[in-house]
Scaffold this active site. Structure first.
Site, PDB file in Angstrom:
ATOM      1  N   TRP A  52       6.902  54.977  13.632  1.00 40.95           N
ATOM      2  CA  TRP A  52       6.771  55.015  12.169  1.00 40.95           C
ATOM      3  C   TRP A  52       7.647  53.938  11.531  1.00 40.95           C
ATOM      4  O   TRP A  52       8.743  53.671  12.046  1.00 40.95           O
ATOM      5  CB  TRP A  52       7.194  56.405  11.686  1.00 40.95           C
ATOM      6  CG  TRP A  52       6.980  56.665  10.239  1.00 40.95           C
ATOM      7  CD1 TRP A  52       5.869  57.145   9.629  1.00 40.95           C
ATOM      8  CD2 TRP A  52       7.933  56.456   9.202  1.00 40.95           C
ATOM      9  NE1 TRP A  52       6.061  57.248   8.281  1.00 40.95           N
ATOM     10  CE2 TRP A  52       7.330  56.825   8.000  1.00 40.95           C
ATOM     11  CE3 TRP A  52       9.244  55.977   9.168  1.00 40.95           C
ATOM     12  CZ2 TRP A  52       7.988  56.740   6.764  1.00 40.95           C
ATOM     13  CZ3 TRP A  52       9.902  55.886   7.961  1.00 40.95           C
ATOM     14  CH2 TRP A  52       9.266  56.261   6.775  1.00 40.95           C
ATOM     15  N   VAL A  93      12.917  59.222  19.553  1.00 40.75           N
ATOM     16  CA  VAL A  93      12.613  60.637  19.780  1.00 40.75           C
ATOM     17  C   VAL A  93      11.109  60.870  19.696  1.00 40.75           C
ATOM     18  O   VAL A  93      10.533  61.636  20.484  1.00 40.75           O
ATOM     19  CB  VAL A  93      13.372  61.510  18.766  1.00 40.75           C
ATOM     20  CG1 VAL A  93      12.932  62.966  18.872  1.00 40.75           C
ATOM     21  CG2 VAL A  93      14.879  61.394  18.990  1.00 40.75           C
ATOM     22  N   TRP A 139      16.729  55.318  11.770  1.00 42.53           N
ATOM     23  CA  TRP A 139      15.280  55.120  11.849  1.00 42.53           C
ATOM     24  C   TRP A 139      14.834  54.784  13.268  1.00 42.53           C
ATOM     25  O   TRP A 139      13.856  55.350  13.779  1.00 42.53           O
ATOM     26  CB  TRP A 139      14.873  54.010  10.883  1.00 42.53           C
ATOM     27  CG  TRP A 139      13.561  53.372  11.203  1.00 42.53           C
ATOM     28  CD1 TRP A 139      12.316  53.873  10.976  1.00 42.53           C
ATOM     29  CD2 TRP A 139      13.371  52.101  11.843  1.00 42.53           C
ATOM     30  NE1 TRP A 139      11.357  52.991  11.422  1.00 42.53           N
ATOM     31  CE2 TRP A 139      11.976  51.899  11.954  1.00 42.53           C
ATOM     32  CE3 TRP A 139      14.229  51.122  12.313  1.00 42.53           C
ATOM     33  CZ2 TRP A 139      11.442  50.744  12.531  1.00 42.53           C
ATOM     34  CZ3 TRP A 139      13.699  49.979  12.874  1.00 42.53           C
ATOM     35  CH2 TRP A 139      12.307  49.803  12.990  1.00 42.53           C
ATOM     36  N   CYS A 170      24.248  46.616  37.593  1.00 42.88           N
ATOM     37  CA  CYS A 170      23.470  47.841  37.376  1.00 42.88           C
ATOM     38  C   CYS A 170      23.672  48.366  35.959  1.00 42.88           C
ATOM     39  O   CYS A 170      22.715  48.820  35.307  1.00 42.88           O
ATOM     40  CB  CYS A 170      23.879  48.905  38.387  1.00 42.88           C
ATOM     41  SG  CYS A 170      23.601  48.440  40.119  1.00 42.88           S
ATOM     42  N   CYS A 205      28.612  49.348  39.633  1.00 39.05           N
ATOM     43  CA  CYS A 205      28.124  47.969  39.733  1.00 39.05           C
ATOM     44  C   CYS A 205      27.891  47.398  38.341  1.00 39.05           C
ATOM     45  O   CYS A 205      27.134  47.967  37.544  1.00 39.05           O
ATOM     46  CB  CYS A 205      26.844  47.951  40.557  1.00 39.05           C
ATOM     47  SG  CYS A 205      25.976  46.361  40.548  1.00 39.05           S
ATOM     48  N   HIS A 221      17.671  61.039   6.689  1.00 39.17           N
ATOM     49  CA  HIS A 221      17.191  59.736   6.220  1.00 39.17           C
ATOM     50  C   HIS A 221      17.529  59.549   4.748  1.00 39.17           C
ATOM     51  O   HIS A 221      17.983  58.469   4.318  1.00 39.17           O
ATOM     52  CB  HIS A 221      15.677  59.629   6.430  1.00 39.17           C
ATOM     53  CG  HIS A 221      15.266  59.305   7.836  1.00 39.17           C
ATOM     54  ND1 HIS A 221      15.688  58.162   8.481  1.00 39.17           N
ATOM     55  CD2 HIS A 221      14.461  59.959   8.707  1.00 39.17           C
ATOM     56  CE1 HIS A 221      15.167  58.135   9.700  1.00 39.17           C
ATOM     57  NE2 HIS A 221      14.417  59.216   9.868  1.00 39.17           N
TER      58      HIS A 221
END
Length: 818
Positions: free
Chosen positions: A509, A490, A484, A82, A79, A424
């Site tokens: 953060w 997470v 980031w 959806c 769908c 990072h």
């Protein structure tokens, strides 16, 4: 899925009637669709989306008689509406994650054939459908259908609160009261509740902030939240409230203070209240003050600045990644090898390390990129990591030394924190140095995590996030922001998990204290990240110039430890080789003699070899040995390959030195020097063992004529001087030299043949016999020296005789004649 497959099958059937020639193609395509369904048909949600996935096995336990209210979405993966609604539903799950004790979200894919009975049983006829199941729903409950639900997170959140407030008894046990409180209740609150902090949120009647913050604090202890309307004039006057909304902390005895936040909004209230002293997540131990413990076997606590990145964490991450995590893969092949090459290439380009570390990364990357095969051994890679070639100024410190990533317990934070920090830093470095590929670092991180990261569920969650939106990254700045934002996602999912460190809770953060400009609100009051301020903060925080070098081991010490390690390894290798050599020597010395049949064969070969030598000597003297050999066929025994060189060398030495052939004796071979070369160890000791085994018996040789009846030694002196001959270099005879009668008969026949050659020249044989007797155990040089010494002594004696004779004549008295 069943419906669409049905339509497809019907369409194919129609085509089959019109085009019979496409039967095979259509059948293959249908089988392919059944075996490999499209990815969308596998479902729109996964376990990492914080949504309960309903199946026929768990639907009753989740929706019926549950202690929490359940919001369930019934959808079909084919769908379009959806599919469009699924990101919104995932965002809602992350937004109200802290409400889980009272409210939880679920979803079921009605397009999956296994779920068709579930959806039919709840009366689902269209998609998407949302139903609300109250706590302790009955077995026959079909749920409360939500008509016209909003298409935004804020509206869905408010819809859930409205339905929850209409909840009939029994009320969800984990959910606090959501109705406004009164002054009387506040004054008696501490008499009936054991908490340290009571937060009063003053707001208007239509505001949802108080109820949202109340649900946000459900999983935290020592704090309670109550909603106070502006119509509660006595309490408003007592606390001198002038702004709505606003938050005040109320304590026993009537003391109060205003909660200081940057913006009077839900997100800021929630963050500030969760960080109050003594407020902890339910089931979690309170934060502890970690002090330096010199008597602890674990690493002592290292004070650090939480707003800075430490190079010690980055080097520790490299050590664990390259020496521990990769070591779990003995052989690295295929996709894993490609992932490793990408990983090392990115590290070489963008890691802001010390010169010694960068030299090692370049060396490793160069070696990996030159590997053209489909697999490598980790042991070969480890030699590069340990700098086995001892290249100057090249090393990666061994061991971990966590600083900014250290945890209050050994199993908390550390390596996962280091991995996030490392990537990072790499994305920021790629931005700062002007990389050309926006997804280069992200692809390297994704492939490394998929192939090597030890936590496999974590790797699966990261892969889901990358598959969902990583293809939208098209600039280096967006790569920094994407990583980031996924890190914050997470953190949201793992907040409250067993892996969360109570001293370092997983928050969104950077915090408002660290970067106030990064936080703002939308027009409706919801929190919003100010990306224009977040990007400069990230570029500054993870830049190479901001990385602290505290707690790093000095480069000279790292290189010295590396040299010491190589020396110890070399000594260990030499000791192992020496031990193996000694063991082989001991084994060879203890080895028993070869079996009798093998000894017999070797003795026969040796006899034939000596006969050949005798014929060669005769050829040198008279040339008749060759003719005799031709007469009897000239057949000789071929030595084994490993013994043939020694035989030839022995013959050459015997001819050069003129050693005699003594009956019943054999000259002792000179001792060989042991060559300490690993490549010749096996051949050398094998040859020595076979030589000792072959020479373990001393054979008696007799040269006799054909008509002689009994073998009699030709040279009796040779037999009588056996003990003395051992002193001049001959081997002593062993006691067990007796052989059986058959073997002696064979040897006597061979000696009879050899005796014929000597009879053809009796004079030469007689002379050779006496010369052999006179030169027993001596070489030509020895005999020459003896002759020379004999002549010199004779001359000396003659000279002395003449000298004394003349002196005697001079002293003889002269008789005078009268």
């Amino acid at each position: 899925m069943a419906r669409r497959c049905g339509r497809a099958t019907s369409w194919l059937t129609g085509q089959i009637k019109i085009h019979p020639g496409k039967i095979a193609t259509s059948a293959v395509w249908l089988c392919f669709c059944l075996l490999f369904p499209p990815a969308a048909e596998a479902g729109l949600y996964s376990s990492s989306d914080q949504v309960i996935l309903l199946t026929p096995d768990n639907v009753q336990s989740v929706l019926i008689n549950s202690t929490a209210a359940i919001v369930a979405e019934f959808y079909a993966s084919w769908c379009g509406h959806c599919v469009a609604f699924s990101p919104l539903y995932k965002s809602l799950a992350r937004d109200i994650k802290e409400w889980k004790p009272a409210v939880d979200l679920a979803a079921v894919d009605c397009a999956a054939e296994v779920n068709s009975k579930v959806c039919t049983g709840f009366g689902i006829t269209g998609y998407p459908t949302i139903k609300f199941f109250h706590a302790y729903s009955k077995a026959d409950s079909k749920g409360q259908a939500v008509k016209g639900f909003p298409r935004e997170v804020r509206g869905l959140r408010h819809m859930i609160i409205d339905i929850l407030e209409t909840h009939a008894e029994p009320w969800p046990p984990a959910c606090p009261p959501l109705e406004p409180t009164s002054q009387a209740e506040i004054e008696s609150f501490f008499e009936t509740n054991n908490v340290e902090h009571l937060a009063l949120i003053f707001e208007e009647a239509k505001s949802y902030i108080g109820r949202e913050v109340t649900l946000d604090l459900l999983q935290f202890e020592n704090v309670a939240v109550r909603r106070v309307l502006g119509t509660e004039e006595d309490l408003v006057t007592k606390l001198q409230v002038t702004e709505f909304p606003s938050c005040y902390l109320y304590y026993p005895g009537g003391n109060f203070t205003r909660l200081k936040v940057k913006i009077e909004a839900r997100a800021f209230y929630t963050y500030a209240l969760q960080r109050l002293p003594g407020v902890v997540r339910s089931g979690k131990p309170p934060p502890v003050i970690v002090e330096v413990q010199t008597n602890n076997t674990e690493d002592s606590w290292r004070p650090f600045n939480m707003s800075r990145v430490y190079m010690a964490d980055l080097e520790s991450t490299l050590h664990y990644s390259l020496r521990v995590e990769l070591a779990a893969h003995t052989i690295i092949r295929g996709e894993a090898l490609v992932s490793l090459k990408k990983y090392t290439s990115v590290l070489t380009k963008y890691f802001p390390g010390r010169p010694v570390v960068m030299n090692l990364l370049r060396s490793m990357n160069c070696w990996l990129q030159n590997q053209t095969g489909d697999e490598i051994l980790y042991e070969a890679l480890k030699k590069i990591l340990d700098n086995s070639a001892l290249s100057p100024n090249t090393a990666l410190p061994e061991g971990v030394r966590w600083v900014g990533c250290q945890g209050s317990q050994p199993h908390l934070r550390r390596y996962p924190c280091g991995v996030w920090t490392l990537f990072h830093v790499l994305t920021v470095q790629a931005k700062n140095v002007g990389g050309t590929d926006p997804q280069e670092v992200l692809r390297a991180m994704r492939s490394y995590v998929r192939s090597f990261f030890g936590c496999r569920p974590c790797a699966g969650h990261f892969e889901n996030m990358a598959r969902e939106s990583m293809n939208e990254v098209n600039t280096l700045s967006s790569a920094v922001l994407w990583l980031w934002s996924r890190h914050n996602r997470v953190n949201n999912r793992l907040a409250g998990d067993l892996s969360e460190d109570p001293n370092f809770p997983k928050i969104q953060w950077p915090s408002p204290e660290m970067c106030p400009a990064c936080h703002t609100v939308k027009n409706n009051g919801d929190h919003r990240w100010h990306n224009e301020q977040v990007l400069p903060f990230l570029l500054s925080y993870f830049s190479s110039g901001s990385i602290l070098t505290d707690y790093l081991e000095d480069e000279s010490q790292v290189l010295a430890k590396q040299r010491e390690k190589h020396e110890r390894q070399q000594q260990a290798i030499e000791a192992q080789q020496h031990g193996e050599r000694k063991a082989r020597e001991a084994l060879d010395s203890m080895r028993p003699p070869l079996p009798s049949h093998a000894t017999e064969q070797e003795e026969e070969e040796e006899d034939e070899g000596e006969e050949e030598e005798a014929m060669v000597d005769e050829e040198e003297e008279g040339g008749e040995g060759v003719v005799a050999a031709d007469e009897i066929g000239g057949k000789t025994s071929e030595p084994t390959p490993w013994a043939k060189p020694e035989m030839e060398v022995g013959r050459g030495r015997r001819r050069a030195q003129g050693r005699p052939s003594i009956v019943g004796m054999r000259m002792r071979e000179p001792q060989e020097d042991i060559v300490d070369l690993d490549s010749f160890v096996n051949q050398h000791y094998k040859a020595k063992a076979m030589q000792l085994a072959a020479s373990s018996r001393v054979k008696q040789r007799t040269l006799q004529r054909k008509e002689e009846q009994e073998p009699v030694p030709v040279f009796g002196l040779g037999m009588e001087l056996d003990a003395g001959l051992g002193m001049v270099g001959l081997q002593p005879m062993e006691e067990d030299f007796e052989l059986d009668v058959g073997l002696q008969r064979k040897r006597l026949q061979k000696r009879e043949l050899a005796g014929r050659y000597f009879n053809e020249e009796a004079e030469l044989s007689h002379r050779g016999r006496w010369m052999s007797m006179l030169s027993i155990g001596f070489s030509n040089v020895d005999i020459s020296l003896c002759v020379i010494l004999y002549l010199m002594s004779s001359m000396c004696l003659l000279a002395m005789f003449l000298f004394f004779k003349n002196r005697h004549k001079l002293r003889r008295p002269k008789v005078a004649l009268p």
